[in-house]
Motif scaffolding. Structure first.
Motif, PDB file in Angstrom:
ATOM      1  N   ALA A  19     -56.612  92.640  21.403  1.00 22.30           N
ATOM      2  CA  ALA A  19     -55.308  92.318  21.980  1.00 22.30           C
ATOM      3  C   ALA A  19     -55.438  91.232  23.046  1.00 22.30           C
ATOM      4  O   ALA A  19     -54.596  90.330  23.127  1.00 22.30           O
ATOM      5  N   TRP A  23     -53.744  87.608  22.831  1.00 25.36           N
ATOM      6  CA  TRP A  23     -52.850  87.157  23.893  1.00 25.36           C
ATOM      7  C   TRP A  23     -53.251  85.760  24.372  1.00 25.36           C
ATOM      8  O   TRP A  23     -52.389  84.893  24.568  1.00 25.36           O
ATOM      9  N   ASP A  26     -52.234  83.268  21.689  1.00 21.85           N
ATOM     10  CA  ASP A  26     -50.795  83.020  21.690  1.00 21.85           C
ATOM     11  C   ASP A  26     -50.384  82.122  22.853  1.00 21.85           C
ATOM     12  O   ASP A  26     -49.543  81.232  22.700  1.00 21.85           O
ATOM     13  N   THR A  44     -49.006  86.612  17.716  1.00 24.52           N
ATOM     14  CA  THR A  44     -48.078  87.589  18.286  1.00 24.52           C
ATOM     15  C   THR A  44     -48.153  88.919  17.537  1.00 24.52           C
ATOM     16  O   THR A  44     -48.167  89.988  18.154  1.00 24.52           O
ATOM     17  N   THR A  45     -48.231  88.860  16.228  1.00 26.99           N
ATOM     18  CA  THR A  45     -48.331  90.078  15.427  1.00 26.99           C
ATOM     19  C   THR A  45     -49.664  90.792  15.666  1.00 26.99           C
ATOM     20  O   THR A  45     -49.699  92.025  15.801  1.00 26.99           O
ATOM     21  N   PHE A  48     -49.462  92.475  19.065  1.00 27.20           N
ATOM     22  CA  PHE A  48     -48.606  93.662  19.082  1.00 27.20           C
ATOM     23  C   PHE A  48     -49.311  94.870  18.474  1.00 27.20           C
ATOM     24  O   PHE A  48     -49.353  95.943  19.079  1.00 27.20           O
ATOM     25  N   TRP A  49     -49.858  94.719  17.272  1.00 29.30           N
ATOM     26  CA  TRP A  49     -50.473  95.860  16.591  1.00 29.30           C
ATOM     27  C   TRP A  49     -51.757  96.318  17.262  1.00 29.30           C
ATOM     28  O   TRP A  49     -52.045  97.526  17.319  1.00 29.30           O
ATOM     29  N   LEU A  51     -52.474  95.986  20.501  1.00 28.52           N
ATOM     30  CA  LEU A  51     -52.103  96.646  21.761  1.00 28.52           C
ATOM     31  C   LEU A  51     -51.553  98.044  21.501  1.00 28.52           C
ATOM     32  O   LEU A  51     -51.883  98.989  22.228  1.00 28.52           O
ATOM     33  N   LEU A  52     -50.751  98.186  20.464  1.00 35.03           N
ATOM     34  CA  LEU A  52     -50.235  99.507  20.104  1.00 35.03           C
ATOM     35  C   LEU A  52     -51.379 100.455  19.754  1.00 35.03           C
ATOM     36  O   LEU A  52     -51.407 101.606  20.212  1.00 35.03           O
TER      37      LEU A  52
END
Length: 69
Positions: A19, A23, A26, A44-45, A48-49, A51-52
Motif C-alpha cells: 500500500a 501510494w 500514485d 489507486t486500485t 485501496f485493496w 490497504l484494506l
C-alpha cells in the motif's frame, strides 16, 4: 504467538508495504511533468485493496494477540 497469528501479522505487514509503494506511485503519477506519459499500473486500485487487506489482517492479528485467542 502461534503460527496462524504470525502468518496474519506478516501478511498484513506485506500488504501495508505494498500500500505504501502504491501510494508513492500514485503521487508520482499525479505530479508528473509530461501529462501524456500516464503509465499502465492502476496505483489507486492497488493502494485501496492492499490497504484494506492490511487493515483487516493486522486488525484480526492484533485482536487475537491482545485477546489471547
Amino acid at each position: 504467538m502461534n503460527d496462524s497469528l504470525r502468518f496474519l501479522a506478516t501478511a498484513g505487514a506485506v500488504a501495508a508495504f505494498i500500500a505504501a509503494v502504491a501510494w508513492i506511485g500514485d503521487r508520482r503519477r499525479m505530479k508528473r511533468r509530461n501529462l501524456d506519459r500516464v503509465g499502465f499500473m492502476p496505483w489507486t486500485t492497488i493502494f485501496f485493496w492492499s490497504l484494506l487487506a492490511a487493515i483487516l489482517l493486522l486488525g484480526i492479528s492484533g485482536r487475537a494477540w491482545l485477546g489471547g485467542n
